[in-house]
Scaffold this motif. Structure first.
Motif, PDB file in Angstrom:
ATOM      1  N   MET A 244       0.837  -1.200   0.000  1.00 39.02           N
ATOM      2  CA  MET A 244       0.000   0.000   0.000  1.00 39.02           C
ATOM      3  C   MET A 244       0.875   1.254   0.000  1.00 39.02           C
ATOM      4  N   LEU A 245       2.014   1.177   0.681  1.00 44.49           N
ATOM      5  CA  LEU A 245       2.974   2.282   0.666  1.00 44.49           C
ATOM      6  C   LEU A 245       3.514   2.494  -0.746  1.00 44.49           C
ATOM      7  N   ASN A 246       3.900   1.392  -1.411  1.00 51.23           N
ATOM      8  CA  ASN A 246       4.445   1.474  -2.770  1.00 51.23           C
ATOM      9  C   ASN A 246       3.439   2.067  -3.753  1.00 51.23           C
ATOM     10  N   MET A 247       2.154   1.853  -3.492  1.00 50.64           N
ATOM     11  CA  MET A 247       1.117   2.337  -4.393  1.00 50.64           C
ATOM     12  C   MET A 247       0.697   3.769  -4.069  1.00 50.64           C
ATOM     13  N   GLY A 248       1.345   4.371  -3.063  1.00 48.04           N
ATOM     14  CA  GLY A 248       1.063   5.770  -2.746  1.00 48.04           C
ATOM     15  C   GLY A 248      -0.139   5.981  -1.852  1.00 48.04           C
ATOM     16  N   PHE A 249      -0.508   4.966  -1.067  1.00 57.33           N
ATOM     17  CA  PHE A 249      -1.703   5.069  -0.226  1.00 57.33           C
ATOM     18  C   PHE A 249      -1.418   5.556   1.190  1.00 57.33           C
ATOM     19  N   ILE A 250      -0.173   5.896   1.496  1.00 56.30           N
ATOM     20  CA  ILE A 250       0.190   6.181   2.883  1.00 56.30           C
ATOM     21  C   ILE A 250      -0.630   7.328   3.472  1.00 56.30           C
ATOM     22  N   ASP A 251      -0.843   8.400   2.701  1.00 57.17           N
ATOM     23  CA  ASP A 251      -1.631   9.540   3.216  1.00 57.17           C
ATOM     24  C   ASP A 251      -3.086   9.140   3.429  1.00 57.17           C
ATOM     25  N   ASP A 252      -3.644   8.360   2.492  1.00 55.79           N
ATOM     26  CA  ASP A 252      -5.021   7.886   2.645  1.00 55.79           C
ATOM     27  C   ASP A 252      -5.166   7.038   3.905  1.00 55.79           C
ATOM     28  N   ILE A 253      -4.177   6.183   4.146  1.00 56.01           N
ATOM     29  CA  ILE A 253      -4.234   5.295   5.315  1.00 56.01           C
ATOM     30  C   ILE A 253      -4.241   6.113   6.599  1.00 56.01           C
ATOM     31  N   GLU A 254      -3.389   7.126   6.655  1.00 55.04           N
ATOM     32  CA  GLU A 254      -3.342   7.960   7.864  1.00 55.04           C
ATOM     33  C   GLU A 254      -4.663   8.683   8.083  1.00 55.04           C
ATOM     34  N   GLU A 255      -5.265   9.173   7.004  1.00 48.46           N
ATOM     35  CA  GLU A 255      -6.562   9.860   7.141  1.00 48.46           C
ATOM     36  C   GLU A 255      -7.640   8.889   7.614  1.00 48.46           C
ATOM     37  N   ILE A 256      -7.586   7.660   7.115  1.00 44.37           N
ATOM     38  CA  ILE A 256      -8.559   6.644   7.552  1.00 44.37           C
ATOM     39  C   ILE A 256      -8.371   6.326   9.029  1.00 44.37           C
ATOM     40  N   ILE A 257      -7.114   6.142   9.435  1.00 45.00           N
ATOM     41  CA  ILE A 257      -6.839   5.811  10.839  1.00 45.00           C
ATOM     42  C   ILE A 257      -7.376   6.891  11.771  1.00 45.00           C
ATOM     43  N   LYS A 258      -7.227   8.146  11.363  1.00 43.92           N
ATOM     44  CA  LYS A 258      -7.699   9.258  12.205  1.00 43.92           C
ATOM     45  C   LYS A 258      -9.216   9.298  12.323  1.00 43.92           C
ATOM     46  N   SER A 259      -9.908   8.558  11.431  1.00 47.45           N
ATOM     47  CA  SER A 259     -11.375   8.516  11.478  1.00 47.45           C
ATOM     48  C   SER A 259     -11.896   7.372  12.337  1.00 47.45           C
ATOM     49  N   THR A 260     -10.981   6.589  12.909  1.00 47.64           N
ATOM     50  CA  THR A 260     -11.393   5.408  13.667  1.00 47.64           C
ATOM     51  C   THR A 260     -11.367   5.664  15.166  1.00 47.64           C
ATOM     52  N   ASN A 261     -11.915   4.728  15.895  1.00 47.81           N
ATOM     53  CA  ASN A 261     -11.905   4.752  17.353  1.00 47.81           C
ATOM     54  C   ASN A 261     -10.462   4.577  17.853  1.00 47.81           C
ATOM     55  N   SER A 262      -9.991   5.493  18.664  1.00 53.47           N
ATOM     56  CA  SER A 262      -8.604   5.445  19.119  1.00 53.47           C
ATOM     57  C   SER A 262      -8.322   4.240  20.019  1.00 53.47           C
ATOM     58  N   GLU A 263      -9.354   3.615  20.544  1.00 47.07           N
ATOM     59  CA  GLU A 263      -9.173   2.449  21.412  1.00 47.07           C
ATOM     60  C   GLU A 263      -9.137   1.138  20.628  1.00 47.07           C
ATOM     61  N   ARG A 264      -9.208   1.261  19.320  1.00 48.48           N
ATOM     62  CA  ARG A 264      -9.241   0.060  18.481  1.00 48.48           C
ATOM     63  C   ARG A 264      -7.985  -0.795  18.673  1.00 48.48           C
TER      64      ARG A 264
ATOM     65  N   ILE B 232       6.675   2.641   7.053  1.00 43.45           N
ATOM     66  CA  ILE B 232       5.792   1.705   7.748  1.00 43.45           C
ATOM     67  C   ILE B 232       6.133   1.673   9.237  1.00 43.45           C
ATOM     68  N   LYS B 233       7.426   1.713   9.547  1.00 39.01           N
ATOM     69  CA  LYS B 233       7.842   1.749  10.957  1.00 39.01           C
ATOM     70  C   LYS B 233       7.317   3.011  11.631  1.00 39.01           C
ATOM     71  N   LYS B 234       7.383   4.137  10.907  1.00 36.62           N
ATOM     72  CA  LYS B 234       6.889   5.399  11.462  1.00 36.62           C
ATOM     73  C   LYS B 234       5.380   5.343  11.672  1.00 36.62           C
ATOM     74  N   LEU B 235       4.670   4.732  10.726  1.00 37.54           N
ATOM     75  CA  LEU B 235       3.219   4.563  10.849  1.00 37.54           C
ATOM     76  C   LEU B 235       2.885   3.766  12.105  1.00 37.54           C
ATOM     77  N   ALA B 236       3.641   2.692  12.326  1.00 38.20           N
ATOM     78  CA  ALA B 236       3.414   1.850  13.500  1.00 38.20           C
ATOM     79  C   ALA B 236       3.681   2.620  14.793  1.00 38.20           C
ATOM     80  N   GLU B 237       4.761   3.418  14.791  1.00 40.09           N
ATOM     81  CA  GLU B 237       5.099   4.207  15.988  1.00 40.09           C
ATOM     82  C   GLU B 237       4.005   5.214  16.324  1.00 40.09           C
ATOM     83  N   ASN B 238       3.399   5.794  15.283  1.00 34.39           N
ATOM     84  CA  ASN B 238       2.413   6.857  15.500  1.00 34.39           C
ATOM     85  C   ASN B 238       1.027   6.335  15.876  1.00 34.39           C
ATOM     86  N   TYR B 239       0.666   5.144  15.390  1.00 33.99           N
ATOM     87  CA  TYR B 239      -0.734   4.744  15.525  1.00 33.99           C
ATOM     88  C   TYR B 239      -0.972   3.412  16.246  1.00 33.99           C
ATOM     89  N   LEU B 240       0.070   2.674  16.573  1.00 32.07           N
ATOM     90  CA  LEU B 240      -0.109   1.449  17.336  1.00 32.07           C
ATOM     91  C   LEU B 240       0.242   1.698  18.793  1.00 32.07           C
TER      92      LEU B 240
END
Length: 522
Positions: A158-178, A191-199
Motif C-alpha cells: 500500500m505504501l508502494n502504491m502511494g496510499f500512505i496519506d489515505d491510510i493515515e486519514e482513515i486511521i484518524k477517522s477510527t476509534n482510538s481504542e481500536r 511503515i515503521k513510522k506509521l506503527a510508531e504513530n498509531y499502534l
C-alpha cells in the motif's frame, strides 16, 4: 508452539468448525504466533510473506471476538488491490459460515450505491482498498467511531502504491481504542513510522523468518538475452519447456499489454492483468486462470497480489523486479504445497549486477541456460509428434487415411510425404523459415511508421499488417512503441528492405502508411 492445534487457540467453536470444513489441519507459523496475541487484545506488527496464511491469522480471531448484537462496523481490513480484497472477503465468509457475522468488500470500479446499500445492512466487517474506503468516509456513508479492529494488510505494498496519506486519514477517522493489526512483508521506514504513530506502546512484534517462504523446491534459471530479443527469447523458452500454467511478470502495465498482444498474435493462450483493466475483465481473467482455461497470465506485481492459484508450474520474470523481496514474492507462487516449481528470469548484460545481488540475498544459485535455437525447438516438437504418431500406429485409427497416402505415393516417396506432413504440423506451432538460430535480433533497425493509436493500431494488428504486406513475421520484430500519431518498430536488419519496399505505402484502415528509418530512438 510447533505442535500447537487450532483448538488450543481459544477460537470460537463455530469458527473452528468452519476451519475444519475448509480443510485446515494445523496452524501455520504466522497463525500460531499471531492468533493467541490477537485474542489477548494486543496490537501486533506481523512480518510475513505472501502465502503464509495471514488472512486466517487475523480473520479467525476477529470473527471469534465480533459482537453480533452491535449494528455498527466493528472491523476494517485495508488491502492494496481489489483482487486481494475479494480474496480476503471470500475467506472471511467461509470462516464465518456458522456465525451471523456479515462482511462486505468495497473497492473502486464497483457501484457506489450498491456499496452504500450493503454497508447499511448491519455489516460487521469491511474489507476495502484505501481509496474507496476514504471515499465512503468523506461521504459519511461509512462511520468508524465504533471500530474495534483495524487490519493493515500488505502495508508495504500500500505504501508502494502511494496510499500512505489515505491510510493515515482513515486511521484518524477510527476509534482510538481500536486494536490494530499491521501485516507487511518488509518494514520500510515509513511503515515503521506509521506503527510508531498509531499502534499502542505494548504492541507485539511477530516476525516469521524468510525461510518460511523457501525457494528450496523451486528450480531457478536465467537466460542471458538481448533486450530487442526479449519476446522471441521468451517464446522459444516456452516452446521448449511447455508450461502447464505460468505467471509471466512484467514491471509495468504497458509491458503487460504489449506482451499479451504480441503473444496472442503468435497463438499463445494468454491474458493480462493490471490495475487499469476493468474489474469484470480482471475477475474473468483470474477465473479462467484458476480453472485451467488459461495457460499464461501476464501481470504486474501489484495486480498479482491476491492471486492464490494452485498448480502453477512456472513463474517467469519477463522483466526482473526492482528488488530481492519482489523476486521472492514472485517465484513463491510456484512450488507450493510441497510441489516442485520452475522460476525463469530473462536477463540482459546490464542486469547481471542485480541478478548477482538476488543470488546473494536468497543464498541460492540461479543456473544459467541458453536460449533454444529454432532447430532445438524443431527437434523437441518433432520428437513429440513422432511419439504421438507411434501411439496412433498402435491402433487402427489411421487406416481410413491409407487411401490418401497410397494415392500420394504414386508421385512421391513415403519419406517425402511424411516430411511434408511433419512440416505442415510444425508450421502451425513455430516458424521453420528462419535460419537465424543465434537469435541475433540485436542487429536491428528502428523504423518510423506514420500510424498510431488514433488510427486504431495495436501491437497485434501492427504485426499482422507487416506480416501480410511484406511476409516478415513477428520473429524478426523487436521492440514496438505505439504513440498517438505514429509508431516505432525495431526490425531485423536483414528484413528492413522488405518492409520498406512492400509495407510502406500500403493502407491500414484506409490510411496510407509511410515508413522510413528512424533518425533516433526518441
Amino acid at each position: 508452539m510447533k505442535n500447537i492445534k487450532f483448538t488450543e487457540l481459544e477460537l470460537k467453536d463455530t469458527v473452528l468448525k468452519a476451519m475444519d470444513d475448509m480443510g485446515f489441519e494445523t496452524p501455520s507459523e504466522i497463525q500460531s504466533a499471531s492468533i493467541p496475541v490477537i485474542m489477548e487484545g494486543f496490537d501486533i506488527i506481523g512480518q510475513a510473506q505472501t502465502g503464509t496464511g495471514k488472512t486466517c491469522a487475523f480473520g479467525a480471531p476477529i470473527i471469534s471476538k465480533i459482537d453480533i448484537s452491535k449494528k455498527s462496523v466493528q472491523a476494517l481490513i485495508l488491502t492494496p488491490t481489489r483482487e486481494l480484497a475479494i480474496q480476503i472477503y471470500e475467506e472471511l465468509r467461509r470462516l464465518s459460515k456458522y456465525d451471523r457475522v456479515r462482511s462486505l468488500p468495497i473497492y473502486g470500479g464497483q457501484s457506489m450505491d450498491r456499496q452504500i446499500s450493503g454497508i447499511k445492512k448491519d455489516v460487521s466487517i469491511i474489507v476495502g482498498t484505501p481509496g474507496r474506503v476514504l471515499d465512503h468516509i468523506r461521504r459519511k456513508t461509512l462511520k468508524l467511531g465504533d471500530l474495534n479492529y483495524l487490519v493493515l494488510d500488505e502495508a508495504d505494498e500500500m505504501l508502494n502504491m502511494g496510499f500512505i496519506d489515505d491510510i493515515e486519514e482513515i486511521i484518524k477517522s477510527t476509534n482510538s481504542e481500536r486494536q490494530t493489526l499491521l501485516f507487511s512483508a518488509t518494514m520500510p521506514r515509513q511503515i515503521k513510522k506509521l506503527a510508531e504513530n498509531y499502534l499502542k506502546e505494548d504492541v507485539r512484534h511477530i516476525q516469521i523468518l524468510k525461510k518460511s517462504l523457501t525457494v528450496s523446491k523451486i528450480e531457478q534459471y536465467y537466460y542471458e538475452i538481448h533486450n530487442n530479443a526479449r519476446l522471441e527469447s521468451l517464446c522459444r523458452i516456452l516452446d521448449i519447456d511447455a508450461p502447464e500454467s505460468a505467471i509471466i511478470f512484467c514491471r509495468t502495465k504497458k509491458s503487460v499489454d504489449e506482451l499479451v498482444s504480441a503473444m496472442s498474435s503468435k497463438g499463445y493462450n494468454i491474458e493480462g492483468m493490471h490495475g487499469d483493466m476493468k474489474q469484470n475483465q480482471r475477475l474473468s481473467t483470474l477465473s479462467k486462470f484458476k480453472n485451467g482455461h488459461l495457460t499464461f497470465l501476464a501481470a504486474t506485481d501489484v495486480a498479482a497480489r491476491g492471486i492464490d492459484v494452485e498448480n502453477i508450474t512456472h513463474v517467469i520474470n519477463y522483466e526482473l523486479p526492482q528488488d530481492t523481496e519482489s523476486y521472492v514474492h514472485r517465484i513463491g507462487r510456484t512450488g507450493r504445497a510441497n510441489k516442485s516449481g520452475t522460476a525463469i528470469s530473462l536477463v540482459t548484460k546490464k542486469e547481471f549486477i542485480k541478478l548477482r545481488q538476488i543470488e546473494k540475498d536468497i543464498k541460492s544459485k540461479i543456473t544459467k541456460k541458453t536460449v533454444p535455437t529454432i532447430q532445438d525447438i524443431i527437434n523437441i516438437k518433432s520428437k513429440n509428434i513422432v511419439t504421438k504418431v507411434t501411439s496412433i500406429l498402435d491402433t487402427e485409427e489411421y487406416k481410413k487415411f491409407e487411401p490418401i497416402i497410397e494415392d500420394l505415393s504414386k508421385e512421391y516417396s513415403l519419406t517425402q510425404i511424411a516430411a511434408a506432413l511433419l512440416k505442415n504440423t510444425l508450421d502451425k506451432e513455430i516458424s521453420t523459415e528462419s535460419n537465424d538460430d543465434s537469435l541475433n535480433v540485436e542487429n536491428s533497425v528502428r523504423l518510423f511508421m506514420s500510424i498510431g493509436r488514433r488510427d486504431g493500431i495495436n501491437i497485434k494488428s501492427l504485426l499482422e499488417f507487416i506480416d501480410h504486406t511484406s511476409n516478415v513475421n513477428s520473429n524478426y520484430i523487436g521492440s514496438i512503441d505505439i504513440l498517438d500519431k505514429f509508431s516505432f518498430v525495431d526490425v531485423n536488419e536483414n528484413k528492413v528492405p522488405l518492409v520498406l519496399e512492400n509495407t510502406s505505402g500500403k493502407k491500414f484502415n484506409d490510411r496510407r502508411v509511410n515508413i522510413e528509418v528512424a533518425k533516433n530512438k526518441n
